[in-house]
Scaffold this motif. Sequence first.
Motif, mmCIF file in Angstrom:
data_model
loop_
_atom_site.group_PDB
_atom_site.id
_atom_site.type_symbol
_atom_site.label_atom_id
_atom_site.label_comp_id
_atom_site.label_asym_id
_atom_site.label_seq_id
_atom_site.Cartn_x
_atom_site.Cartn_y
_atom_site.Cartn_z
ATOM 1 N N ILE A 1 -8.285 3.054 6.474
ATOM 2 C CA ILE A 1 -9.068 2.555 7.611
ATOM 3 C C ILE A 1 -10.562 2.618 7.305
ATOM 4 N N GLN A 2 -11.004 3.713 6.701
ATOM 5 C CA GLN A 2 -12.420 3.909 6.440
ATOM 6 C C GLN A 2 -12.952 3.000 5.341
ATOM 7 N N THR B 1 -1.135 10.653 7.498
ATOM 8 C CA THR B 1 -2.303 10.321 8.324
ATOM 9 C C THR B 1 -3.568 10.315 7.487
ATOM 10 N N LEU C 1 -12.335 4.590 12.590
ATOM 11 C CA LEU C 1 -11.307 5.620 12.757
ATOM 12 C C LEU C 1 -11.605 6.422 14.014
ATOM 13 N N THR D 1 -6.855 10.875 14.093
ATOM 14 C CA THR D 1 -5.541 11.004 13.460
ATOM 15 C C THR D 1 -4.837 12.197 14.102
ATOM 16 N N ARG E 1 -11.008 0.002 17.052
ATOM 17 C CA ARG E 1 -10.833 1.463 17.067
ATOM 18 C C ARG E 1 -9.387 1.773 16.700
ATOM 19 N N CYS E 2 -9.200 2.558 15.659
ATOM 20 C CA CYS E 2 -7.861 2.798 15.124
ATOM 21 C C CYS E 2 -7.493 4.280 15.197
ATOM 22 N N ILE E 3 -6.214 4.528 15.463
ATOM 23 C CA ILE E 3 -5.695 5.890 15.320
ATOM 24 C C ILE E 3 -4.453 5.836 14.439
ATOM 25 N N ALA E 4 -4.225 6.910 13.701
ATOM 26 C CA ALA E 4 -3.060 7.021 12.828
ATOM 27 C C ALA E 4 -2.185 8.147 13.342
ATOM 28 N N ALA F 1 -6.018 7.173 7.157
ATOM 29 C CA ALA F 1 -7.426 7.357 7.488
ATOM 30 C C ALA F 1 -8.310 6.852 6.353
ATOM 31 N N SER F 2 -7.922 7.147 5.108
ATOM 32 C CA SER F 2 -8.731 6.690 3.975
ATOM 33 C C SER F 2 -8.713 5.169 3.878
#
Length: 244
Positions: free
Chosen positions: A21-22, A14, A29, A32, A3-6, A18-19
């Motif tokens: 990560i996806q 961000t 994601l 963000t 699980r990632c956050i930017a 996000a792009s």
Amino acid sequence: MLRCIAVDDEAFATRLLASYIQKLPGLALAGTTTNPLEALQWVQEGRADLVFLDIQMPELTGLQFLKICGHRCKVILTTAYPEYALEGYEHDVVDYLLKPIAFDRFVRAVQKAQALLPAAAPPALPPPAAPGAPAAPTPDYLFVKGDSKNKYLKLNYADILYIQGLKNYVSIHTAGQRIITYLTLRELAAQLPQPPFVRVHKSFIISLDHLRLVDGHTLHVGQEEILVGDTYREDFFRLIREKG
């Protein structure tokens, strides 16, 4: 699944993360934000396994964030300032990405994190949409950074004729203006809908909506003539034939 956050005070950064990560299997994601305090709350609630964290932010710097969150999650630092690298590693960060961030370098950093977090928790799923609820509208614009820290320009996709890459900058051309912003062509391409936007040269992205004429390998976009690069010709002409 990680699980990632930017976290970055600049929204375009961000969106780029996000792009990225996806695009990668094994990443989810989780959110963000341009607000590091909000991100800190998410981490303290256990909502993230991996945080992509900018260093230079108002209210709470990335290094202050690291001191507060401790070892609740793994962190990859993102910044335009290499002088912070040593201090970041003192906080046991996974990696240190210098802006502008290339996708292949991003992948290598993620691989390091995956090696450290082989048993990450599954991603939190958003609540299902109510039956018959309309789908969220797809944005038809983007914001690009202006000539000061908190200045952003809104550009409608429909107004963009073509974009030219200038090392770490891009020049975005519309019918009425030319906007220079600190961003690489690769970063901007990740934010644009494709089509109508198509990379036709190492230095150019065009909008098919504004393509007036294809004459051999020369494209007439607005009043500009742009040559299709060798690397991009096969894919470009296949797209043209499909739409013909």
